[in-house]
Scaffold this motif. Sequence first.
Motif, PDB file in Angstrom:
ATOM      1  N   ASP A  37       0.883  -1.285   0.076  1.00  0.00           N
ATOM      2  CA  ASP A  37       0.016  -0.221  -0.052  1.00  0.00           C
ATOM      3  C   ASP A  37       1.055   1.164  -0.060  1.00  0.00           C
ATOM      4  N   SER A  38       1.073   1.733  -1.237  1.00  0.00           N
ATOM      5  CA  SER A  38       2.171   3.220  -1.251  1.00  0.00           C
ATOM      6  C   SER A  38       1.826   4.111  -0.568  1.00  0.00           C
ATOM      7  N   ILE A 148       5.908  -6.648  -7.472  1.00  0.00           N
ATOM      8  CA  ILE A 148       5.267  -6.064  -6.393  1.00  0.00           C
ATOM      9  C   ILE A 148       4.164  -5.218  -7.065  1.00  0.00           C
ATOM     10  N   LEU A 149       2.719  -5.569  -6.531  1.00  0.00           N
ATOM     11  CA  LEU A 149       1.731  -4.692  -6.626  1.00  0.00           C
ATOM     12  C   LEU A 149       1.245  -3.692  -5.775  1.00  0.00           C
ATOM     13  N   ASP A 150       0.853  -2.668  -6.193  1.00  0.00           N
ATOM     14  CA  ASP A 150       0.218  -1.442  -5.437  1.00  0.00           C
ATOM     15  C   ASP A 150      -1.165  -1.436  -5.264  1.00  0.00           C
ATOM     16  N   ILE A 151      -1.685  -1.678  -3.986  1.00  0.00           N
ATOM     17  CA  ILE A 151      -3.092  -1.825  -3.948  1.00  0.00           C
ATOM     18  C   ILE A 151      -3.867  -0.443  -3.518  1.00  0.00           C
ATOM     19  N   ASN A 165       1.330  -8.980   1.941  1.00  0.00           N
ATOM     20  CA  ASN A 165       1.560  -7.585   2.145  1.00  0.00           C
ATOM     21  C   ASN A 165       2.819  -7.392   2.792  1.00  0.00           C
ATOM     22  N   VAL A 166       3.932  -6.713   1.862  1.00  0.00           N
ATOM     23  CA  VAL A 166       5.157  -6.202   2.444  1.00  0.00           C
ATOM     24  C   VAL A 166       5.325  -4.816   2.628  1.00  0.00           C
ATOM     25  N   SER A 167       4.243  -4.318   2.873  1.00  0.00           N
ATOM     26  CA  SER A 167       4.437  -2.682   3.021  1.00  0.00           C
ATOM     27  C   SER A 167       5.346  -2.472   4.418  1.00  0.00           C
TER      28      SER A 167
END
Length: 221
Positions: A37-38, A148-151, A165-167
């Motif tokens: 989650d950016s 890596i995707l951003d949700i 989730n690697v935030s």
Amino acid sequence: MLSFVRRVAVALLAAAPFAGAQAQAAALPTAKVAYVDSRYILNNAPGTPAASALLNKEGQAMQAQAQRWSDSLDAMQAAFTKEQEKLSGDKRDARIKAINEKQAEYQQRYQALQQQAQDREAEVMQPILDQIKLALEDVRNEMGLTMILDISNNGILVAADKNLNVSDRVVAKLRLMPVPAVTEKKADAKGDAKGPRSEEHTSELQSHSFISYAVFCLKKK
């Protein structure tokens, strides 16, 4: 009978490309994917509080300058409204023209001020964004991830394992890096603030500049 054979042949021919695609897909290595989650990362980056405070401070200076222009224009309009009945036609037209010209001037100056604010905002936030890129790449390499995707923002994720989730891992990486220094930018000789925009616009940067990298981080060959 012949008609039935033809139908079976057509069906087999139609299925052949699909079967081939299945075989190719089976031959490909399994992709390892995680997501972040950016917005969460940027909000928790060590350099963000100081950068946000500076942006807000300089944004207030810009807003104060814009307010002075607005007050000046309001004063011109109020004076004209009060005196217009006493003015001749030519003088009335001249005053209207002067007000319109001043309004156009202030609009141009405000647009220029906004552009200066955008440039300043990018200048202040870019070191933090650069660190986030490095942290993302480090996490991806350490975990052997394909992407890596951003949700956040427009990212769509119907359901996923929260362990993907690697935030927090990215934020932990950021905390090991030096906090980027921020330096206040002074107003120019005319007193026009060249600082960034308000907190609302800072949020805009958070949802666009960072996502341009984080939304899809492919593994290098």
